[in-house]
Write a protein that holds these residues in place. Structure first.
Motif, PDB file in Angstrom:
ATOM      1  N   LYS A  47      37.998  29.002  37.857  1.00 58.62           N
ATOM      2  CA  LYS A  47      37.733  27.643  38.074  1.00 58.62           C
ATOM      3  C   LYS A  47      38.760  27.288  39.305  1.00 58.62           C
ATOM      4  CE  LYS A  47      36.399  26.158  33.262  1.00 58.62           C
ATOM      5  NZ  LYS A  47      36.574  25.389  32.254  1.00 58.62           N
ATOM      6  N   VAL A  48      38.248  26.751  40.170  1.00 60.14           N
ATOM      7  CA  VAL A  48      39.028  26.248  41.404  1.00 60.14           C
ATOM      8  C   VAL A  48      38.711  24.848  41.898  1.00 60.14           C
ATOM      9  CG1 VAL A  48      39.389  26.664  43.824  1.00 60.14           C
ATOM     10  CG2 VAL A  48      38.614  28.776  42.466  1.00 60.14           C
ATOM     11  N   LEU A  49      39.797  24.133  42.006  1.00 63.70           N
ATOM     12  CA  LEU A  49      39.774  22.550  42.358  1.00 63.70           C
ATOM     13  C   LEU A  49      39.932  22.741  44.013  1.00 63.70           C
ATOM     14  CD1 LEU A  49      39.610  19.658  41.990  1.00 63.70           C
ATOM     15  CD2 LEU A  49      42.205  19.833  41.314  1.00 63.70           C
ATOM     16  N   ASP A  50      39.055  22.201  44.405  1.00 62.68           N
ATOM     17  CA  ASP A  50      39.194  22.154  46.031  1.00 62.68           C
ATOM     18  C   ASP A  50      39.297  20.515  46.227  1.00 62.68           C
ATOM     19  OD1 ASP A  50      39.390  22.364  48.636  1.00 62.68           O
ATOM     20  OD2 ASP A  50      37.059  22.893  48.988  1.00 62.68           O
ATOM     21  N   LEU A  51      40.552  20.337  46.579  1.00 62.31           N
ATOM     22  CA  LEU A  51      41.120  18.769  46.538  1.00 62.31           C
ATOM     23  C   LEU A  51      40.986  18.555  48.153  1.00 62.31           C
ATOM     24  CD1 LEU A  51      41.912  16.229  45.132  1.00 62.31           C
ATOM     25  CD2 LEU A  51      44.049  16.877  45.263  1.00 62.31           C
ATOM     26  N   ALA A  52      40.612  17.108  48.439  1.00 62.73           N
ATOM     27  CA  ALA A  52      40.243  16.749  49.786  1.00 62.73           C
ATOM     28  C   ALA A  52      39.257  17.461  50.308  1.00 62.73           C
ATOM     29  CB  ALA A  52      41.690  16.783  50.685  1.00 62.73           C
ATOM     30  N   ALA A  53      37.996  17.970  49.551  1.00 58.74           N
ATOM     31  CA  ALA A  53      37.157  18.881  50.045  1.00 58.74           C
ATOM     32  C   ALA A  53      36.143  18.122  51.113  1.00 58.74           C
ATOM     33  CB  ALA A  53      36.471  19.202  48.910  1.00 58.74           C
ATOM     34  N   GLY A  54      36.312  16.973  51.318  1.00 56.60           N
ATOM     35  CA  GLY A  54      35.643  16.351  52.251  1.00 56.60           C
ATOM     36  C   GLY A  54      34.090  16.298  51.759  1.00 56.60           C
ATOM     37  N   ALA A 108      32.709  19.244  51.660  1.00 54.88           N
ATOM     38  CA  ALA A 108      32.538  20.520  50.661  1.00 54.88           C
ATOM     39  C   ALA A 108      32.492  21.895  51.566  1.00 54.88           C
ATOM     40  CB  ALA A 108      31.587  20.500  49.581  1.00 54.88           C
ATOM     41  N   THR A 109      32.472  21.738  52.900  1.00 56.18           N
ATOM     42  CA  THR A 109      32.300  23.037  53.624  1.00 56.18           C
ATOM     43  C   THR A 109      33.514  23.986  53.339  1.00 56.18           C
ATOM     44  OG1 THR A 109      31.464  21.781  55.388  1.00 56.18           O
ATOM     45  CG2 THR A 109      32.787  23.736  55.852  1.00 56.18           C
ATOM     46  N   SER A 110      34.732  23.666  52.880  1.00 57.49           N
ATOM     47  CA  SER A 110      35.932  24.192  52.478  1.00 57.49           C
ATOM     48  C   SER A 110      35.708  24.869  51.314  1.00 57.49           C
ATOM     49  CB  SER A 110      37.262  23.465  52.627  1.00 57.49           C
ATOM     50  OG  SER A 110      36.955  22.413  51.721  1.00 57.49           O
ATOM     51  N   SER A 111      34.688  24.454  50.298  1.00 62.73           N
ATOM     52  CA  SER A 111      34.451  25.042  48.961  1.00 62.73           C
ATOM     53  C   SER A 111      33.341  26.084  49.048  1.00 62.73           C
ATOM     54  CB  SER A 111      33.530  23.949  48.025  1.00 62.73           C
ATOM     55  OG  SER A 111      34.780  22.609  48.082  1.00 62.73           O
ATOM     56  N   LEU A 112      32.607  26.472  50.007  1.00 61.82           N
ATOM     57  CA  LEU A 112      31.566  27.292  50.051  1.00 61.82           C
ATOM     58  C   LEU A 112      32.061  28.786  50.037  1.00 61.82           C
ATOM     59  CD1 LEU A 112      29.295  25.649  52.757  1.00 61.82           C
ATOM     60  CD2 LEU A 112      28.925  25.599  50.292  1.00 61.82           C
ATOM     61  N   PRO A 113      33.267  29.034  50.799  1.00 59.66           N
ATOM     62  CA  PRO A 113      33.724  30.374  50.368  1.00 59.66           C
ATOM     63  C   PRO A 113      34.065  30.794  49.131  1.00 59.66           C
ATOM     64  CG  PRO A 113      34.732  29.652  52.500  1.00 59.66           C
ATOM     65  CD  PRO A 113      34.013  28.518  51.555  1.00 59.66           C
ATOM     66  N   PHE A 114      34.681  29.811  48.289  1.00 59.69           N
ATOM     67  CA  PHE A 114      35.144  29.816  46.897  1.00 59.69           C
ATOM     68  C   PHE A 114      33.805  30.222  46.044  1.00 59.69           C
ATOM     69  CE2 PHE A 114      38.247  26.744  48.417  1.00 59.69           C
ATOM     70  CZ  PHE A 114      39.067  27.715  49.032  1.00 59.69           C
ATOM     71  N   ALA A 115      32.856  29.491  46.382  1.00 60.57           N
ATOM     72  CA  ALA A 115      31.611  29.139  45.559  1.00 60.57           C
ATOM     73  C   ALA A 115      30.985  30.658  45.638  1.00 60.57           C
ATOM     74  CB  ALA A 115      30.747  28.148  45.918  1.00 60.57           C
ATOM     75  N   THR A 147      32.079  33.478  45.688  1.00 63.38           N
ATOM     76  CA  THR A 147      32.554  34.707  45.316  1.00 63.38           C
ATOM     77  C   THR A 147      32.056  34.782  43.590  1.00 63.38           C
ATOM     78  OG1 THR A 147      34.526  33.447  44.351  1.00 63.38           O
ATOM     79  CG2 THR A 147      34.664  34.674  46.417  1.00 63.38           C
ATOM     80  N   GLY A 148      31.583  33.406  43.056  1.00 66.37           N
ATOM     81  CA  GLY A 148      31.145  33.437  41.712  1.00 66.37           C
ATOM     82  C   GLY A 148      31.948  32.675  40.864  1.00 66.37           C
ATOM     83  N   ALA A 149      33.033  32.246  41.646  1.00 64.23           N
ATOM     84  CA  ALA A 149      33.780  30.981  41.116  1.00 64.23           C
ATOM     85  C   ALA A 149      33.304  29.793  40.743  1.00 64.23           C
ATOM     86  CB  ALA A 149      35.301  31.017  41.789  1.00 64.23           C
ATOM     87  N   TYR A 150      33.782  28.774  39.790  1.00 57.17           N
ATOM     88  CA  TYR A 150      33.261  27.767  39.453  1.00 57.17           C
ATOM     89  C   TYR A 150      33.912  26.811  40.412  1.00 57.17           C
ATOM     90  CZ  TYR A 150      31.866  23.324  37.043  1.00 57.17           C
ATOM     91  OH  TYR A 150      31.345  22.031  36.977  1.00 57.17           O
ATOM     92  N   VAL A 151      33.462  26.240  41.526  1.00 59.73           N
ATOM     93  CA  VAL A 151      34.533  25.292  42.273  1.00 59.73           C
ATOM     94  C   VAL A 151      34.167  23.762  42.175  1.00 59.73           C
ATOM     95  CG1 VAL A 151      35.084  24.807  44.709  1.00 59.73           C
ATOM     96  CG2 VAL A 151      34.227  27.198  43.979  1.00 59.73           C
ATOM     97  N   VAL A 152      35.077  23.264  41.911  1.00 58.83           N
ATOM     98  CA  VAL A 152      34.956  21.565  41.941  1.00 58.83           C
ATOM     99  C   VAL A 152      35.229  20.972  43.203  1.00 58.83           C
ATOM    100  CG1 VAL A 152      35.658  19.421  40.728  1.00 58.83           C
ATOM    101  CG2 VAL A 152      35.045  21.436  39.291  1.00 58.83           C
TER     102      VAL A 152
END
Length: 230
Positions: free
Chosen positions: A54-61, A63-70, A72-77
């Protein structure tokens, strides 16, 4: 009000980012001369997200910054306090669980995330200490924090050139590509006022993080800080 001031009133900062949401990623790409893509790759390496984490991407705007984490198969918020940014992110990536939240009062339980990360957002929070404590609170024991933020170039000539770019070149470039160029005047001012690498490391330690270290990117224009929750 088209820009925030350095006292960083939350409603002013959120409103400012609401206004630049549509072109935010493109503007950053232009103003950073494409370096933002390199920085995002380095953040992804540092986070090292794994399937099931589980990854928290704070100040994600958006969500462009969240895509690389997702990927990998991680659950990204992706979490942000700008509703305009979240709406734009939802339009682009409706499958992600975009969440509205204030960095100083996160809407999550204790010990939830394996990794918490924030890129180019901590500088915009009114109370940095409170945000670092909140990140610590929602991280599992043994989990990590990864912070990517503008910092201070370590080489004096580069520091001089960079400061000149921030204060002289950045505003006219922003006027050409941004829907709210005044916001990027705030950007330049907030970077100049932000703590350097050792000072931010000290704030992380004060908030309870251990094994705090940093690595400079682009000669210290950006620094990647990391810490662990004991």
């Amino acid at each position: 009000m088209t820009r925030a001031s350095l006292d960083k009133q939350p409603h002013e900062v959120a409103s400012m980012f609401d206004r630049v949401a549509a072109n935010y990623d493109l503007t950053n790409d232009v103003l950073s001369l494409g370096q933002d893509r390199v920085w995002r790759k380095e953040v992804a390496k540092a986070v090292d997200a794994r399937p099931g984490q589980k990854v928290l991407d704070l100040a994600a705007g958006t969500a462009t910054s969240s895509l690389p984490f997702a990927a990998t198969g991680a659950y990204v918020v992706p979490c942000d306090f700008s509703l305009g940014m979240l709406m734009e992110g939802k339009r682009r990536n409706s499958w992600l669980p975009l969440t509205a939240g204030d960095a100083t009062k996160l809407p999550f339980k204790d010990d939830v995330f394996d990794t918490v990360t924030i890129s180019f957002g901590l500088r915009n929070v009114q109370d940095t200490d409170a945000a670092l404590r909140e990140l610590y609170r929602v991280t599992k024991p043994g989990g990590q924090v990864v912070i990517c933020e503008f910092s201070q170039p370590t080489w004096a000539p580069l520091r001089t050139v960079y400061t000149e770019y921030l204060m002289r070149a950045l505003p006219p470039v922003a006027r050409a590509v941004s829907s709210n160029p005044d916001a990027y005047v705030y950007l330049a001012e907030s970077i100049r006022a932000w703590p350097d690498q050792p000072a931010l490391a000290g704030l992380l330690q004060k908030a309870g993080w251990s094994k705090v270290a940093w690595r400079n990117l682009s000669g210290g224009i950006v620094a990647l800080h990391r810490g662990t929750k004991a």
